[in-house]
Design an enzyme around this catalytic site. Structure first.
Site, mmCIF file in Angstrom:
data_model
loop_
_atom_site.group_PDB
_atom_site.id
_atom_site.type_symbol
_atom_site.label_atom_id
_atom_site.label_comp_id
_atom_site.label_asym_id
_atom_site.label_seq_id
_atom_site.Cartn_x
_atom_site.Cartn_y
_atom_site.Cartn_z
ATOM 1 N N HIS A 183 45.205 15.005 93.635
ATOM 2 C CA HIS A 183 46.366 15.731 93.131
ATOM 3 C C HIS A 183 46.013 17.216 93.106
ATOM 4 O O HIS A 183 45.138 17.630 92.348
ATOM 5 C CB HIS A 183 46.694 15.232 91.720
ATOM 6 C CG HIS A 183 47.953 15.792 91.139
ATOM 7 N ND1 HIS A 183 48.109 17.118 90.803
ATOM 8 C CD2 HIS A 183 49.119 15.196 90.832
ATOM 9 C CE1 HIS A 183 49.323 17.307 90.310
ATOM 10 N NE2 HIS A 183 49.953 16.154 90.313
ATOM 11 N N HIS A 204 43.248 17.741 81.517
ATOM 12 C CA HIS A 204 42.517 18.980 81.746
ATOM 13 C C HIS A 204 42.606 19.937 80.573
ATOM 14 O O HIS A 204 43.447 19.791 79.679
ATOM 15 C CB HIS A 204 42.993 19.674 83.024
ATOM 16 C CG HIS A 204 44.417 20.169 82.985
ATOM 17 N ND1 HIS A 204 45.514 19.349 82.945
ATOM 18 C CD2 HIS A 204 44.916 21.432 83.004
ATOM 19 C CE1 HIS A 204 46.621 20.056 82.943
ATOM 20 N NE2 HIS A 204 46.292 21.325 82.967
ATOM 21 N N GLU A 233 49.972 27.313 78.868
ATOM 22 C CA GLU A 233 51.096 26.693 79.558
ATOM 23 C C GLU A 233 52.237 26.361 78.590
ATOM 24 O O GLU A 233 52.050 25.613 77.633
ATOM 25 C CB GLU A 233 50.645 25.398 80.250
ATOM 26 C CG GLU A 233 49.470 25.578 81.198
ATOM 27 C CD GLU A 233 48.920 24.257 81.708
ATOM 28 O OE1 GLU A 233 49.514 23.208 81.393
ATOM 29 O OE2 GLU A 233 47.897 24.257 82.407
ATOM 30 N N HIS A 269 50.832 24.077 75.612
ATOM 31 C CA HIS A 269 49.433 23.692 75.739
ATOM 32 C C HIS A 269 48.651 24.980 75.968
ATOM 33 O O HIS A 269 48.652 25.529 77.070
ATOM 34 C CB HIS A 269 49.248 22.721 76.901
ATOM 35 C CG HIS A 269 50.104 21.495 76.795
ATOM 36 N ND1 HIS A 269 50.709 20.903 77.878
ATOM 37 C CD2 HIS A 269 50.465 20.760 75.708
ATOM 38 C CE1 HIS A 269 51.405 19.843 77.483
ATOM 39 N NE2 HIS A 269 51.272 19.746 76.165
ATOM 40 N N HIS A 312 45.083 18.440 77.320
ATOM 41 C CA HIS A 312 46.378 17.787 77.471
ATOM 42 C C HIS A 312 46.388 17.004 78.773
ATOM 43 O O HIS A 312 45.445 17.071 79.565
ATOM 44 C CB HIS A 312 47.525 18.798 77.423
ATOM 45 C CG HIS A 312 47.404 19.923 78.414
ATOM 46 N ND1 HIS A 312 46.527 20.964 78.268
ATOM 47 C CD2 HIS A 312 48.045 20.162 79.590
ATOM 48 C CE1 HIS A 312 46.639 21.811 79.286
ATOM 49 N NE2 HIS A 312 47.547 21.336 80.116
#
Length: 431
Positions: free
Chosen positions: A286, A329, A335, A360, A366
């Site tokens: 990803h 991560h 964020e 976050h 998170h």
């Protein structure tokens, strides 16, 4: 005449009255039709050519006729970076959608600050808001000297009447209004709600594509600018200006949207997020979410944004032997996420609804909730199309501090961290 002009950052020219644009000069001795020439600069005069943003207006009256400001108490829930006096939690935060107003409120009055970073007076960072409105601005106009406004509708169509012309924007589209530009907001529905990133730093621009090459992500030709349109109206009207986090009001006897023609590179624009050309893996793993960057406001550190605007648009997932949702991560960047429609693929257990938000912050862990983890870990990996979804993120190099009103709001979910409490131990896993 075309309703919209296309091409991000292009030198555009538009006139609502033939001959209003001068030829060969920006400020001739006498402008046609008895108009005034006026320049709006969004960057320093000596900024590099590629980033220099300015527009020339040819208008009925210059904006020096829009003076006589006095403090006013409109929009008490609109706050500006820095947000001091509160403790920034080290836990992830999430909010339910803010309720729509139960009394007449326009776009400016209904602004509610959720979080902010940086410092508006130092022209760094951003302030993040939710707007809620149920009435159009008719005799009221607004100008924000603290930053450009990136508007992300979640419900309800908006009509943005600006000095450059008119933009219509709906959910899954965005609009950007330059710093200092006069405008008013009309509602096409009974109510509207959405998000605003008030960018205090460098102007939003398209990110570099690097090895992606010359096409992909947000393509320049898909950005739309208004054709010239003007209001030749006598008052009374009011102009609200936001400067250094305060609201000030000037009484006018004419509409400030009286620019008959304009040319330049600094103008409001809209973009349809459904046109975003998603880049992703077609083998395994990803990729970092930076591949979803629509617009970026650069900082003085290369590759580390003052604020990025990232959109998670409909897309195919085809990766093999891969945990397909975003991985767990911790990030040096902070964020702030919002949801426009549908479901976000990392939060399938509920609680993240359109109109809601999550924060976050720097180094706060998170990732997918327990439901999303179990689904992604045990599903058959066939090609999957994520449709009927549109989430976004405002990401910044600066710590994003929640406002006191957001921390004390009934919309704040006290049980958000429970989304990860159902993650069970699997070690040692013996087949």
């Amino acid at each position: 005449m075309r309703q919209y002009l296309t091409g991000f950052g292009n030198e555009h020219a538009s006139e609502a009255l033939a001959g209003a644009l001068p030829e060969g000069r920006n400020s001739p001795q006498r402008v046609a039709h008895g108009l005034y020439a006026e320049k709006l600069s969004g960057t320093a005069f000596t900024a590099p050519r590629a980033r220099n943003a300015r527009t020339w207006f040819y208008r009925i009256r210059p904006s020096v006729a829009h003076l006589g400001f006095e403090p006013c108490d409109i929009a008490p829930n609109w706050q500006t970076a820095p947000l001091d006096g509160t403790t920034t939690p080290a836990d992830p935060l999430r909010w339910d959608p803010q309720p729509l107003p139960d009394h007449p409120v326009d776009f400016v009055e209904g602004m509610y600050t959720v979080a902010a970073c940086g410092d508006a007076l130092a022209q760094t960072g951003a302030s993040i808001h939710v707007y809620r409105a149920n009435q159009s601005m008719t005799s009221r106009y607004f100008a924000n000297a603290d930053g450009e406004l990136l508007i992300v509708p979640e419900q309800g169509h908006l009509t943005l009447h600006t000095e450059c012309g008119v933009l219509s924007v709906e959910p899954q589209q965005i609009a950007v209004i330059p710093r200092g530009m006069r405008f008013r907001v009309g509602l096409e529905d009974s109510a509207a709600r959405g998000y605003v990133c008030e960018n205090h730093g460098a102007l939003f621009e398209l990110p570099e594509r690097g090895p992606i090459g010359s096409d992909g992500l947000a393509n320049e030709r898909d950005f739309e600018y208004p054709a010239a349109a003007f209001e030749d109206l006598e008052g009374p009207f009011e102009l609200i200006c936001r400067l250094a986090g305060t609201m000030q009001r000037a009484q006018l006897q004419h509409s400030p949207l009286d620019a008959v023609a304009w040319h330049g590179t600094l103008a409001p624009y809209r973009y349809d997020l459904r046109r975003f050309n998603v880049i992703g893996s077609i083998s395994y793993d990803h990729p970092d979410p930076s591949i979803f960057t629509v617009l970026t406001s650069p900082s003085d550190t290369a590759g580390t944004a003052n604020v990025d605007f990232v959109a998670f648009a409909p897309r195919w997932l085809v990766m093999n032997d891969t945990f397909r949702p975003p991985w767990y991560h911790r990030n040096v960047m902070s964020e702030f996420m919002g949801l426009i429609t549908g479901e976000y693929d990392a939060k399938t257990g509920g609680g993240f609804a359109p109109g809601g938000a999550s924060l976050h912050n720097c180094m706060v862990p998170h990732g997918p909730d327990a439901d999303a983890f179990e689904r992604a870990s045990n599903s058959t990996l066939t090609p999957q199309y994520l449709d009927a979804t549109m989430a976004f993120m405002f990401e910044s190099r600066y710590l994003i501090r929640p406002s006191a009103q957001a921390l004390n709001s009934p919309a704040l979910q006290g049980d958000y961290i429970d989304a990860w409490q159902q993650l069970t131990r699997h070690f040692p896993n013996t087949p």
